[in-house]
Structure formats: structure tokens, C-alpha cells
Motif scaffolding. Sequence first.
Motif, PDB file in Angstrom:
ATOM      1  N   LYS A  11       0.833  -1.192   0.000  1.00  0.00           N
ATOM      2  CA  LYS A  11       0.000   0.000   0.000  1.00  0.00           C
ATOM      3  C   LYS A  11       0.870   1.244   0.000  1.00  0.00           C
ATOM      4  O   LYS A  11       1.920   1.277   0.626  1.00  0.00           O
ATOM      5  N   LYS A  12       0.400   2.270  -0.689  1.00  0.00           N
ATOM      6  CA  LYS A  12       1.152   3.525  -0.740  1.00  0.00           C
ATOM      7  C   LYS A  12       0.189   4.662  -1.001  1.00  0.00           C
ATOM      8  O   LYS A  12      -0.925   4.473  -1.517  1.00  0.00           O
ATOM      9  N   GLY A  13       0.607   5.879  -0.662  1.00  0.00           N
ATOM     10  CA  GLY A  13      -0.224   7.051  -0.876  1.00  0.00           C
ATOM     11  C   GLY A  13       0.586   8.317  -0.742  1.00  0.00           C
ATOM     12  O   GLY A  13       1.611   8.339  -0.055  1.00  0.00           O
ATOM     13  N   LEU A  14       0.113   9.369  -1.406  1.00  0.00           N
ATOM     14  CA  LEU A  14       0.789  10.659  -1.374  1.00  0.00           C
ATOM     15  C   LEU A  14      -0.244  11.778  -1.400  1.00  0.00           C
ATOM     16  O   LEU A  14      -1.379  11.591  -1.844  1.00  0.00           O
ATOM     17  N   ILE A  15       0.192  12.956  -0.959  1.00  0.00           N
ATOM     18  CA  ILE A  15      -0.627  14.164  -1.037  1.00  0.00           C
ATOM     19  C   ILE A  15      -0.206  14.934  -2.274  1.00  0.00           C
ATOM     20  O   ILE A  15       0.987  14.988  -2.613  1.00  0.00           O
ATOM     21  N   CYS A  63       6.536  14.679  -0.634  1.00  0.00           N
ATOM     22  CA  CYS A  63       5.939  14.635   0.696  1.00  0.00           C
ATOM     23  C   CYS A  63       6.978  14.154   1.701  1.00  0.00           C
ATOM     24  O   CYS A  63       7.667  13.161   1.460  1.00  0.00           O
ATOM     25  N   ALA A  64       7.074  14.856   2.817  1.00  0.00           N
ATOM     26  CA  ALA A  64       8.018  14.489   3.875  1.00  0.00           C
ATOM     27  C   ALA A  64       7.306  13.635   4.918  1.00  0.00           C
ATOM     28  O   ALA A  64       6.145  13.882   5.260  1.00  0.00           O
ATOM     29  N   VAL A  65       7.992  12.617   5.409  1.00  0.00           N
ATOM     30  CA  VAL A  65       7.459  11.782   6.486  1.00  0.00           C
ATOM     31  C   VAL A  65       7.667  12.529   7.798  1.00  0.00           C
ATOM     32  O   VAL A  65       8.795  12.713   8.260  1.00  0.00           O
ATOM     33  N   VAL A  66       6.578  12.995   8.379  1.00  0.00           N
ATOM     34  CA  VAL A  66       6.649  13.821   9.589  1.00  0.00           C
ATOM     35  C   VAL A  66       6.569  12.965  10.854  1.00  0.00           C
ATOM     36  O   VAL A  66       7.180  13.275  11.870  1.00  0.00           O
ATOM     37  N   GLN A  67       5.810  11.863  10.786  1.00  0.00           N
ATOM     38  CA  GLN A  67       5.632  11.037  11.983  1.00  0.00           C
ATOM     39  C   GLN A  67       5.258   9.614  11.578  1.00  0.00           C
ATOM     40  O   GLN A  67       4.607   9.404  10.539  1.00  0.00           O
ATOM     41  N   GLN A  69       2.404   9.748   8.808  1.00  0.00           N
ATOM     42  CA  GLN A  69       1.898  11.110   8.664  1.00  0.00           C
ATOM     43  C   GLN A  69       2.813  11.844   7.688  1.00  0.00           C
ATOM     44  O   GLN A  69       4.007  11.973   7.924  1.00  0.00           O
ATOM     45  N   LEU A  70       2.222  12.287   6.577  1.00  0.00           N
ATOM     46  CA  LEU A  70       2.982  12.963   5.540  1.00  0.00           C
ATOM     47  C   LEU A  70       2.650  14.443   5.510  1.00  0.00           C
ATOM     48  O   LEU A  70       1.502  14.839   5.780  1.00  0.00           O
ATOM     49  N   GLY A  71       3.637  15.256   5.175  1.00  0.00           N
ATOM     50  CA  GLY A  71       3.443  16.696   5.033  1.00  0.00           C
ATOM     51  C   GLY A  71       3.704  17.119   3.606  1.00  0.00           C
ATOM     52  O   GLY A  71       4.593  16.589   2.931  1.00  0.00           O
ATOM     53  N   PHE A  72       2.920  18.098   3.143  1.00  0.00           N
ATOM     54  CA  PHE A  72       3.025  18.561   1.750  1.00  0.00           C
ATOM     55  C   PHE A  72       2.976  20.073   1.712  1.00  0.00           C
ATOM     56  O   PHE A  72       2.194  20.699   2.439  1.00  0.00           O
ATOM     57  N   ASP A  73       3.799  20.683   0.877  1.00  0.00           N
ATOM     58  CA  ASP A  73       3.794  22.113   0.588  1.00  0.00           C
ATOM     59  C   ASP A  73       4.375  22.927   1.748  1.00  0.00           C
ATOM     60  O   ASP A  73       3.732  23.117   2.776  1.00  0.00           O
ATOM     61  N   ASP A  74       5.591  23.415   1.565  1.00  0.00           N
ATOM     62  CA  ASP A  74       6.277  24.190   2.604  1.00  0.00           C
ATOM     63  C   ASP A  74       5.533  25.491   2.925  1.00  0.00           C
ATOM     64  O   ASP A  74       4.869  26.070   2.072  1.00  0.00           O
ATOM     65  N   LYS A  78      -1.429  14.813   6.360  1.00  0.00           N
ATOM     66  CA  LYS A  78      -2.405  13.745   6.175  1.00  0.00           C
ATOM     67  C   LYS A  78      -1.794  12.426   6.647  1.00  0.00           C
ATOM     68  O   LYS A  78      -0.582  12.231   6.579  1.00  0.00           O
ATOM     69  N   GLU A  79      -2.676  11.524   7.104  1.00  0.00           N
ATOM     70  CA  GLU A  79      -2.224  10.198   7.527  1.00  0.00           C
ATOM     71  C   GLU A  79      -2.610   9.142   6.497  1.00  0.00           C
ATOM     72  O   GLU A  79      -3.683   9.210   5.900  1.00  0.00           O
ATOM     73  N   PHE A  80      -1.719   8.193   6.316  1.00  0.00           N
ATOM     74  CA  PHE A  80      -1.964   7.061   5.419  1.00  0.00           C
ATOM     75  C   PHE A  80      -1.699   5.781   6.195  1.00  0.00           C
ATOM     76  O   PHE A  80      -0.578   5.559   6.672  1.00  0.00           O
TER      77      PHE A  80
END
Length: 211
Positions: free
Chosen positions: A2-6, A33-37, A50-55, A81-83
Motif C-alpha cells: 500500500k502507498k499514498g501521497l498528497i 511529501c516528507a514523512v513527519v511522523q 503522517q505525511l506533510g506537503f507544501d512548505d 495527512k495520515e496514510f
Amino acid sequence: MKKGLIGRKVGMTQIFDDKGNVIPVTVVELGPCAVVQKKTVENDGYQALQLGFDDKKVTRTNKPDAGHFKKADVAPKKVLKEFRLDDIESVKVGDILKADIFAAGEKVDVVGTSKGKGTAGSIKRWNFSRLKESHGTGPVARHAGSLGACSDPSRVYKGKKLAGHLGSERVTIQNLDVVKVDAEHNLIAIKGAIPGPKKGIVMVVNSVKKA
């Protein structure tokens, strides 16, 4: 896996396949997307990234969020967002995920927020038929009509289809084809339409119905 992105919806266009057929596609700027958590079963009861998008500017980030990003050693992000994924062991906090995790030919689901259309009548919102415009139904032909029973139950049932707020809600489109991936520019072309306006935030994940 499984995979996902913002990502961000860029707009629609069309491309041609090898046989000269026209394919309508939606272009999405997917990542980076950066892996934040990392959420784990031991700490959180479930497993997710938990991924982060757009600085965004540090000056526009409140202290709790700034501390959260600092702990992950990641620049502040506008969207989090969480995946929920099966395998997160190979991914570390701070890693950058890009559009090349998807490939042409894959099936994906796209989640977005539909365009808000404000307050709409029952005809536009629920596809009601209008009333006769000739005899006995005036003065408005586009109202909802009779709302139901008489003295019993002497009320309108909950959930009745009436005028109200249309759009601006979470929508998922399933089983869309990935037509092309431009890894250099983090762009992905998905066959068909996806929810939301241009520049709207979307999530692209594996299709749950077809591997």
C-alpha cells in the motif's frame, strides 16, 4: 504494498496513446511529501505514516506545530495527512516520498474535496423534476413540492431531500488509471476527472478494489 501521497490538482488535458487514441487526463502535482511522523501499534494502537506537503513560512507556524516539525527535522508544511499502510518499517521519519512511487498502468483511488456550490434548490441538488408551469401549481415551479404525510405523523421525516448546501464535501473516485508519471517534475497524469477545483488538495492512494 500500500502507498499514498498528497498532491495538488493542476488541471485537465488530453494525451494520445500509441494507437492514436485520445485519453482525457487530470494532471496532479504529487509530492514531494516528507514523512513527519510514524504511528505504531505499540504507541498509537494502529500503524500509519503522517505525511506533510507544501512548505510554509516558519513565521506562519504556531509553536506546537513548529515543535512537531522540528522533532522530525522537517520544514513546516501546510498540509498534514495520515496514510494507514501495511509496511512502514522501510520508511524513516524525515524521508522524502515523490511521485515515482507510482507507475503507469496502476489503479488508484483519489480523495478530494468537491467544489462548493453554495445553497442550491432541490432540483439542482437532488435532480427533482420541476412542477407544471401551466395550471394549479404556481407561483413557483421549482420548489420541492409536498413534503409528506398529513395528520399522521404530523411532521417531516429526518433525511428528507430538500434545498441546502451543495458540494464542498469529501469525495472519493475509485479505480482510476495512472496514464503517465513525470518523476522529474513530480507530475502524474490520471485518466478521467477527480474531485475539486484547480489547485485543490487531493490524496492519491492504491485502489482498494483492484491491486
